[in-house]
Motif scaffolding. Structure first.
Motif, PDB file in Angstrom:
ATOM      1  N   ASN A  68       0.964  -1.072   0.042  1.00 19.59           N
ATOM      2  CA  ASN A  68      -0.048  -0.041   0.042  1.00 19.59           C
ATOM      3  C   ASN A  68       0.733   1.161  -0.027  1.00 19.59           C
ATOM      4  O   ASN A  68       1.496   1.524   0.782  1.00 19.59           O
ATOM      5  CB  ASN A  68      -0.976  -0.043   1.302  1.00 19.59           C
ATOM      6  N   GLN A  69       0.979   2.029  -1.028  1.00 20.78           N
ATOM      7  CA  GLN A  69       1.820   3.034  -1.381  1.00 20.78           C
ATOM      8  C   GLN A  69       3.174   3.055  -0.887  1.00 20.78           C
ATOM      9  O   GLN A  69       4.058   3.741  -0.371  1.00 20.78           O
ATOM     10  CB  GLN A  69       1.342   4.425  -0.570  1.00 20.78           C
ATOM     11  N   GLY A  70       3.588   1.544  -1.499  1.00 18.42           N
ATOM     12  CA  GLY A  70       4.894   1.219  -1.423  1.00 18.42           C
ATOM     13  C   GLY A  70       5.611   0.678  -0.231  1.00 18.42           C
ATOM     14  O   GLY A  70       6.579   0.157  -0.076  1.00 18.42           O
ATOM     15  N   ASN A  71       4.731   0.425   0.641  1.00 23.77           N
ATOM     16  CA  ASN A  71       4.695  -0.132   1.974  1.00 23.77           C
ATOM     17  C   ASN A  71       4.004  -1.485   2.043  1.00 23.77           C
ATOM     18  O   ASN A  71       2.958  -1.565   1.738  1.00 23.77           O
ATOM     19  CB  ASN A  71       4.388   0.669   3.077  1.00 23.77           C
ATOM     20  N   VAL A  72       5.127  -2.799   2.689  1.00 21.96           N
ATOM     21  CA  VAL A  72       4.223  -4.110   2.913  1.00 21.96           C
ATOM     22  C   VAL A  72       3.353  -3.879   3.852  1.00 21.96           C
ATOM     23  O   VAL A  72       3.808  -3.580   5.072  1.00 21.96           O
ATOM     24  CB  VAL A  72       5.291  -4.852   3.143  1.00 21.96           C
ATOM     25  N   VAL A  73       2.120  -4.286   3.668  1.00 19.99           N
ATOM     26  CA  VAL A  73       0.951  -4.296   4.865  1.00 19.99           C
ATOM     27  C   VAL A  73       0.590  -5.574   5.098  1.00 19.99           C
ATOM     28  O   VAL A  73      -0.113  -5.612   6.087  1.00 19.99           O
ATOM     29  CB  VAL A  73      -0.176  -3.428   4.164  1.00 19.99           C
ATOM     30  N   ALA A  74       0.960  -6.464   4.304  1.00 24.05           N
ATOM     31  CA  ALA A  74       0.283  -7.982   4.744  1.00 24.05           C
ATOM     32  C   ALA A  74       1.306  -8.895   3.819  1.00 24.05           C
ATOM     33  O   ALA A  74       1.808  -8.592   2.713  1.00 24.05           O
ATOM     34  CB  ALA A  74      -1.068  -8.086   4.664  1.00 24.05           C
ATOM     35  N   ASP A  75       1.259 -10.123   4.198  1.00 26.12           N
ATOM     36  CA  ASP A  75       1.870 -11.105   3.131  1.00 26.12           C
ATOM     37  C   ASP A  75       1.078 -12.356   3.533  1.00 26.12           C
ATOM     38  O   ASP A  75       0.708 -12.624   4.571  1.00 26.12           O
ATOM     39  CB  ASP A  75       3.167 -11.300   3.299  1.00 26.12           C
ATOM     40  N   SER A  76       1.387 -13.219   2.601  1.00 31.18           N
ATOM     41  CA  SER A  76       0.705 -14.736   2.468  1.00 31.18           C
ATOM     42  C   SER A  76       1.616 -15.705   2.144  1.00 31.18           C
ATOM     43  O   SER A  76       2.265 -15.484   1.022  1.00 31.18           O
ATOM     44  CB  SER A  76      -0.464 -14.719   1.763  1.00 31.18           C
ATOM     45  N   LEU A  77       1.774 -16.880   2.958  1.00 34.93           N
ATOM     46  CA  LEU A  77       2.728 -17.946   2.364  1.00 34.93           C
ATOM     47  C   LEU A  77       1.717 -18.747   1.511  1.00 34.93           C
ATOM     48  O   LEU A  77       0.981 -19.318   1.804  1.00 34.93           O
ATOM     49  CB  LEU A  77       3.343 -18.731   3.661  1.00 34.93           C
ATOM     50  N   VAL A  78       2.380 -19.067   0.267  1.00 36.03           N
ATOM     51  CA  VAL A  78       1.537 -19.598  -0.710  1.00 36.03           C
ATOM     52  C   VAL A  78       2.564 -21.112  -1.281  1.00 36.03           C
ATOM     53  O   VAL A  78       3.496 -20.716  -1.548  1.00 36.03           O
ATOM     54  CB  VAL A  78       1.138 -18.723  -1.886  1.00 36.03           C
ATOM     55  N   LEU A  79       1.869 -22.254  -1.402  1.00 34.60           N
ATOM     56  CA  LEU A  79       2.284 -23.193  -1.811  1.00 34.60           C
ATOM     57  C   LEU A  79       1.800 -23.364  -3.336  1.00 34.60           C
ATOM     58  O   LEU A  79       0.579 -23.409  -3.511  1.00 34.60           O
ATOM     59  CB  LEU A  79       2.250 -24.647  -1.234  1.00 34.60           C
ATOM     60  N   ILE A  80       2.649 -23.654  -4.346  1.00 35.02           N
ATOM     61  CA  ILE A  80       2.222 -23.979  -5.832  1.00 35.02           C
ATOM     62  C   ILE A  80       2.744 -25.112  -6.148  1.00 35.02           C
ATOM     63  O   ILE A  80       3.710 -25.639  -6.014  1.00 35.02           O
ATOM     64  CB  ILE A  80       2.875 -22.838  -6.684  1.00 35.02           C
ATOM     65  N   LYS A  81       1.654 -26.040  -6.753  1.00 32.42           N
ATOM     66  CA  LYS A  81       1.839 -27.294  -7.232  1.00 32.42           C
ATOM     67  C   LYS A  81       2.034 -27.088  -8.850  1.00 32.42           C
ATOM     68  O   LYS A  81       1.354 -26.515  -9.443  1.00 32.42           O
ATOM     69  CB  LYS A  81       0.846 -28.272  -6.964  1.00 32.42           C
ATOM     70  N   THR A  82       3.075 -27.554  -9.379  1.00 30.93           N
ATOM     71  CA  THR A  82       3.567 -27.606 -10.744  1.00 30.93           C
ATOM     72  C   THR A  82       3.619 -29.042 -11.295  1.00 30.93           C
ATOM     73  O   THR A  82       3.764 -29.995 -10.749  1.00 30.93           O
ATOM     74  CB  THR A  82       4.819 -26.717 -10.835  1.00 30.93           C
ATOM     75  N   ASP A  83       3.870 -29.249 -12.826  1.00 29.11           N
ATOM     76  CA  ASP A  83       4.315 -30.200 -13.466  1.00 29.11           C
ATOM     77  C   ASP A  83       5.680 -30.509 -13.295  1.00 29.11           C
ATOM     78  O   ASP A  83       6.654 -29.785 -12.621  1.00 29.11           O
ATOM     79  CB  ASP A  83       3.513 -30.321 -14.932  1.00 29.11           C
ATOM     80  N   ASN A  84       6.260 -31.480 -14.200  1.00 29.12           N
ATOM     81  CA  ASN A  84       7.620 -31.894 -14.180  1.00 29.12           C
ATOM     82  C   ASN A  84       8.257 -30.626 -14.823  1.00 29.12           C
ATOM     83  O   ASN A  84       9.439 -30.635 -14.598  1.00 29.12           O
ATOM     84  CB  ASN A  84       7.863 -33.098 -14.891  1.00 29.12           C
ATOM     85  N   ASN A  85       7.655 -29.913 -15.471  1.00 27.15           N
ATOM     86  CA  ASN A  85       8.397 -28.538 -16.140  1.00 27.15           C
ATOM     87  C   ASN A  85       8.044 -27.257 -15.348  1.00 27.15           C
ATOM     88  O   ASN A  85       8.579 -26.269 -16.057  1.00 27.15           O
ATOM     89  CB  ASN A  85       8.131 -28.345 -17.686  1.00 27.15           C
ATOM     90  N   LEU A  86       7.666 -27.337 -14.230  1.00 25.16           N
ATOM     91  CA  LEU A  86       7.175 -26.326 -13.399  1.00 25.16           C
ATOM     92  C   LEU A  86       6.181 -25.356 -13.907  1.00 25.16           C
ATOM     93  O   LEU A  86       6.153 -24.164 -13.349  1.00 25.16           O
ATOM     94  CB  LEU A  86       8.669 -25.454 -13.123  1.00 25.16           C
TER      95      LEU A  86
END
Length: 322
Positions: A68-86
């Motif tokens: 928000n206006q250049g400041n980090v106001v929140a974050d989320s840890l995300v896990l992503i499932k991919t195939d063999n080539n990402l």
């Protein structure tokens, strides 16, 4: 025991560098490199760690910042499932944070023998001082949560794999408050296969408003199926001393207790239904060999030769500084 040191455990690792997943072998050579494609980075631009699953697919992860206006106001840890080539397949949000965001960091993954993976991440909160936390959450390859664990600390002392497949973790915790304070040093053996603590040793001192100053030592072990505990406590202001007592709780609920002399040990090893062996950095003490016991500086123990070590992809920290 003698003076022989435990060998360094070298393991294969999967790292993320400059939006590229790198497979590094235990001997230091690079097996392969794969660039993370745009269909992942356009949705999740911050990828901090990766793990390759048994079928060749991957799980990537990282804290995604909200600004928000250049400041980090929140974050989320995300896990992503991919195939063999990402290439992107699906994702899951682990947690969202709003406090001390500068400390939020995905430290890595621990791959377990059942094909699941444990995500290890750092976060922090500030009360009277800053308390850091390592969280462990186990997921299936389909990103379904199985189990969780973790610990809080103010200083991380060490984190290293052991030949038996556990991780040895040492840390300090110091928490002052208005009516009480506590400071302790803890060392644990953690099993990511079962998501459980196998042994823990804690030395703690502090003050409590209604009780005054105290000191306590405690040890717990679940390595052999039975519960082994050892502890004592001194409450200075009340002139109270709880003597050093070892308890062995069997699977049938029966309890055996003994009160040997207190010494500065590293571990207590259960050797029988009612016997134990104290282990130090280069000595062993059998408290049942007389009173108070006979220290054996060079105890010969059979069948302790290291046969092999695992090269299963494991957690790779890089730096443990907080």
């Amino acid at each position: 025991m003698g003076q022989t040191s435990i060998p360094v455990i070298l393991e294969d690792s999967t790292l993320v560098q400059n939006n590229t997943v790198v497979r590094k072998l235990a001997n230091g050579s690079i097996a392969w490199q794969k660039t993370i494609p745009v269909n992942v980075l356009s949705k999740f631009p911050t990828i901090e760690a990766a793990v390759e699953l048994n079928d060749g697919t991957f799980i990537l992860g990282g804290f995604q910042r909200e600004y928000n206006q250049g400041n980090v106001v929140a974050d989320s840890l995300v896990l992503i499932k991919t195939d063999n080539n990402l290439n992107y397949l699906s994702y899951v949000r682990v947690w969202q944070f709003n406090n001390n965001l500068n400390y939020d960091l995905l430290k890595g993954f621990v791959k377990t023998s059942d094909g699941n993976v444990v995500v290890v991440f750092l976060s922090a909160n500030t009360y009277f001082n800053t308390i850091y936390g390592y969280s462990f959450i186990k997921y299936t390859p389909q990103l379904q949560q199985v189990a969780s664990g973790g610990f809080a600390f103010t200083e991380l002392l060490h984190w290293r794999p052991t030949p038996c497949g556990y991780y040895s973790i040492g840390y300090k915790f110091n928490f002052p408050s208005i009516k009480s304070s506590s400071a302790r040093t803890t060392s644990i053996l953690y099993d990511f296969e079962t998501m459980s603590i196998q042994t823990t040793r804690t030395s703690e001192s502090g003050t409590v408003a209604y009780m005054g100053s105290y000191y306590r030592e405690s040890y717990n072990s679940y390595l052999f199926g039975d519960t082994l505990t050892a502890n004592y406590q001194i409450v200075v202001s009340q002139q109270y001393i709880s003597p050093f007592t070892i308890s062995l709780r069997k699977a049938d609920g029966t309890i055996f207790q003994k009160r040997p002399a207190l010494i500065d040990f590293n571990h207590i090893l259960q050797t029988g239904d009612t016997t134990v062996l104290f282990l130090g950095p280069n000595w062993a003490l059998n408290p049942d060999c007389g009173s108070p016991g006979t220290k054996q500086p060079d105890l010969s123990m059979a069948n302790l030769t290291l046969q092999s070590t695992s090269t299963t992809p494991a957690l790779s920290f890089g730096s443990i500084s907080t």
